[in-house]
Scaffold this motif. Sequence first.
Motif, PDB file in Angstrom:
ATOM      1  N   UNK A 178       0.839  -1.198   0.000  1.00 46.18           N
ATOM      2  CA  UNK A 178       0.000   0.000   0.000  1.00 46.18           C
ATOM      3  C   UNK A 178       0.873   1.248   0.000  1.00 46.18           C
ATOM      4  N   UNK A 179       0.457   2.244  -0.759  1.00 44.07           N
ATOM      5  CA  UNK A 179       1.183   3.514  -0.742  1.00 44.07           C
ATOM      6  C   UNK A 179       0.522   4.471   0.240  1.00 44.07           C
ATOM      7  N   UNK A 180       1.330   5.058   1.102  1.00 38.62           N
ATOM      8  CA  UNK A 180       0.842   6.001   2.101  1.00 38.62           C
ATOM      9  C   UNK A 180       0.713   7.392   1.498  1.00 38.62           C
ATOM     10  N   UNK A 181       0.007   8.254   2.196  1.00 39.06           N
ATOM     11  CA  UNK A 181      -0.143   9.632   1.724  1.00 39.06           C
ATOM     12  C   UNK A 181       1.208  10.324   1.599  1.00 39.06           C
ATOM     13  N   UNK A 182       2.168   9.933   2.420  1.00 42.46           N
ATOM     14  CA  UNK A 182       3.510  10.518   2.377  1.00 42.46           C
ATOM     15  C   UNK A 182       4.273  10.133   1.116  1.00 42.46           C
ATOM     16  N   UNK A 183       3.792   9.087   0.412  1.00 42.23           N
ATOM     17  CA  UNK A 183       4.492   8.570  -0.761  1.00 42.23           C
ATOM     18  C   UNK A 183       5.284   7.318  -0.462  1.00 42.23           C
TER      19      UNK A 183
END
Length: 807
Positions: A178-183
Motif C-alpha cells: 500500500x502507498x501512504x499519503x507521504x508517498x
Amino acid sequence: MKDQARIVIVGGGIMGVGLLYHLVEEGCSDVMLIEKGELTSGSTWHAAGQCPSLVGNYNLAKIHHHGNLLYPRLEELTGQYVSWHRSGGIRLARTQQDLDWFQYMRGIARNVGFGMEIIDPAEIRRLNPFMNTEGVLAGAWTMDDGHADPSGLTHAMARGATRAGATIVRHNRVIDIRQRESGDWEVVTEKGSVVAEMVVNAAGCFARRVAQMVGADLPIANMEHHYIVTGPVAEFADREGEFPVIRDPYASAYIRQEQKSGLIGIYEQLDMKEAWAPEGYPPWSSDSELFTDDLDRLMPWLGHAMKRMPVLENAGIRRVVNGAIPHSADGPPMLGPVAGLRNFWLCCGSSFGIAQGAGCGKYLAQWMLHGESELNMTGLDPRRFGVFADQDYMRAKGFQDYGMTYFTPQPGEELPAARDCRTSPLHERLKTMGCVHTQTFGWERPKWFSVDGREEDYSYRRNNIFETIGDECRAVRERVGLLDLSGFAKYEVSGPDAEQFLNRIFANRMPAKDGGIVLAHLLSESGRIRAEMTITRLNESRFYLLSAAAAELRDRDYLQQALGPDERIVIRNISEEYGVLVVAGPESRRLLQPLTPANLDSAQFPWLSGREIAVAGINLIALRVNYVGELGWELHVPMQSLAELYEALWTAGQPLAVTNFGLYAVNSLRMEKAYRGWGAELTNEVTMLDAAMERFIKFEKADFTGREATLAQRDAGLLMRLIYFEIEASDSDVRGGEPVFSGETCVGVTTSGAYGHSVKKSLGFAYVDPAHARAGTQLQIDLLGASCLATVLDEAVYDPSNSRLQA
C-alpha cells in the motif's frame, strides 16, 4: 523483522538477489529482501544455468557480459561455491541470414568486450568432435560464456549482500503493498509490515500477482520449459574438459555436457503450453515444484537434437526437468518503474534470468539510486507496454517469444502475434493501398507500401524493397507525400502556471508568442537526456506537446511527477483523441491551400509555427514542422475525422502525384537531414553536450532541471561526442551497435544509419572519443565483416541551410 528500510525487494530468485547485491555495491545497504519460501525456490532453482554472450541486442549483450565477468569471481568474492564452467558456446548458422547476423553480432562483441569468432565446420568439429555438422555453414564461437549452478550463484550474491549490511527475510509471504499519503510504501507480510521509500517487484513467476497488489498488471506469460539429462556417455568419460554449449536453431535447442552426461533443452515451436492456466500465474502455495513430463510435445525437436549429437542417442534419459519460465511479451526483461506510480520498480520478466540476473541488478541499481543508468534503458523500461497489453496480448506474445528463442532476428521483420491492438481509422484503408504496418507501443504504423504486391525479403543487406523505399523518398523530395503518424504521444498542458512549469522542467525556452514551436528536452539532475518533445504554444495558458509513440507513459510520468504542489496546471494525455497526417514535399502547399481558407504563405504561416485552422471543412491543429526536412505540415485532427481528411487530401493530390510513404522512408530522409533519433542518438546514457545539441539549451534561464550539471560538463570537457558521417558501404548500411575504429583502436559505437536515396550516400551517427569528432576525420566501421571507410561530416548532406523547410 525490522519495520523500516529504504528499499524492499519482493522475491528471492536470482533477479531479486542480483539487484540486492548490486544495490549494496552501489553504496546502499539499507535494503530488505523478502522471500515467501527459500531463496531460488521459484523458477531459479531448476534452471539449466546457461550464460550465453550472444543475444541479438546491444544493451542485452552488455547485461549478459556483466554476469559472465562477475560469476567466475563470485566464489573468490564471497566464499560461496558457484560451479562456474567456462565452456564457451557455439551458435550454429545454417543460412546466409544466420551468417549476416553473426557478422553484425561480432561487431557488437568487439564493442561490448566479449570474445567471439566465426568458425567453419572443421573448427566446430575440433571443439566438439561428437557433433554432426551436416547443413551447418559456420558457428559463432563465444569463448567467455558458460554455465553455473543457479542456486550457488544466487546464494553467493546473497552472502555478499548480507555481509555488507543488507537483510534477507525468508519464509515470509508479502500479503499486500500500500502507498501512504507521504508517498512511502507499506509492505504487509505474514510477519508484520515494513515501510520503505522504494519497493521492487522481483517476484519472477509471481510478478503479476504482486503487481496486482498496487493496481497494475504485467505482460508476462509463464511457460513450461523442459530440459533432459541423459545417462552417462562413455565418450565423455575418456576426455578432459567439456565441449562448448551448442545452440542449434534447427533443433530449437541447447546441447551441452553435464559432467559425464548430456543435457538438452528444447524450446518447442508447436504445442506450447502455458504453465498455469487460465490465470497465467501460480497459486501462492506453489514452491520448488516441477510439472509432469510431456516429452511427446518436444518431438520432433528432440529428434533433431539427437541427430546433431549422435553420441547422445543411446545414452538414455536419466532425468527430466519441466519447470516454469517467465517470458515478457517482447523478450527483454522488465526493468524500471511501473507507469503512474512513484518509487515502485520492476525487476522481472526475464526468460534468461541466470544469464541476466547480475547485469539487470547492476543497471537497475544505478537507475534507482542515481536517477539514471549507464545503459540505455529504453528497451527494458516496463512502460514500453500500455493498457493494450492485456491477457490475450501477453499470452500470444509470450508464446511467440518462447517459440522463437533460437530464431535468427532479421532487421524489420514483422511478427504475427497480437497485432492490430491500436489502429487509426486509416488502418484498413491504407492496407488496401499496399501498406505494410509496423507496431510501436501497440500502434500499427505505416512502414512501407507494397505497390506491386511484393513481400519484403528481410535481411541485414539491402533487399528487394530497396528501390521501393527510394521511390517513396523521391516522391517526398520531389512532389508530396502523405503519412499517418497518429501514434504520436500527445499531451495538453494548460493552466495559469503552464508556461512557468514548462520553462522550469525543459532545457529550451518556451515560445514567447502564440503559435510558436520549439524542440525541447527533459534532463535528469545530472544532465542526461530523459525525453524530447515538440511543444507548441496555442495560447498563454495552453500548450500542445508531442513525443515518441513508445514514450507515451514514460513522458506522461515525467510531466506528472515534475508538478509542484502549488502549480495550477492540468496535464492531459490526449494521444488517442487526435490523429496525425503528415503532408510533406515541395508541392505540399499547392495541395493544401485550395482546401483551407487559412493563408499558408511563409509570411503568414512560417516554419516552426502552429495554427488552429480548418482543412476540407475540418477543424484541426496545423504545425509547420516535420521530420523529413521538406516544406510541409503535420495536421493534428480529431481522430473521428482522420479518414475524411485523408480522402480529401488524397483526392486533391492526384494531379500532383501524391504518394503514401512510411517509416522506412522517414528514416532515410531524416538521416539526410542529420536529425537525431529518440532512443538511438538521444538516450539516458548521454547529455545534450554529448549529442551536439547545445543549440536547444537556454542557459540564460534562471533554472531548469539539469542546468548546473550541464554547465559543469561544459567546463570540464566531453568524454564522447556524437558524429554524423558518410560511409563507403556496398550492399549494407549502418544499423547501430557497430564498432568504430581509428586504425586498430576502437574509438566509438554507431547508433543508427540508413541509405540516403536522395543524395545516394550511406549515412550514420556514432558516439566517439572527441579527438575523432572533427569534420573530415576518417574512421573505419565494421559492416557485416567488411571494414568500411567513414568520413565525419560537419553538416547535413541535404539542404543544410533549411531553405526547403522555410520555402
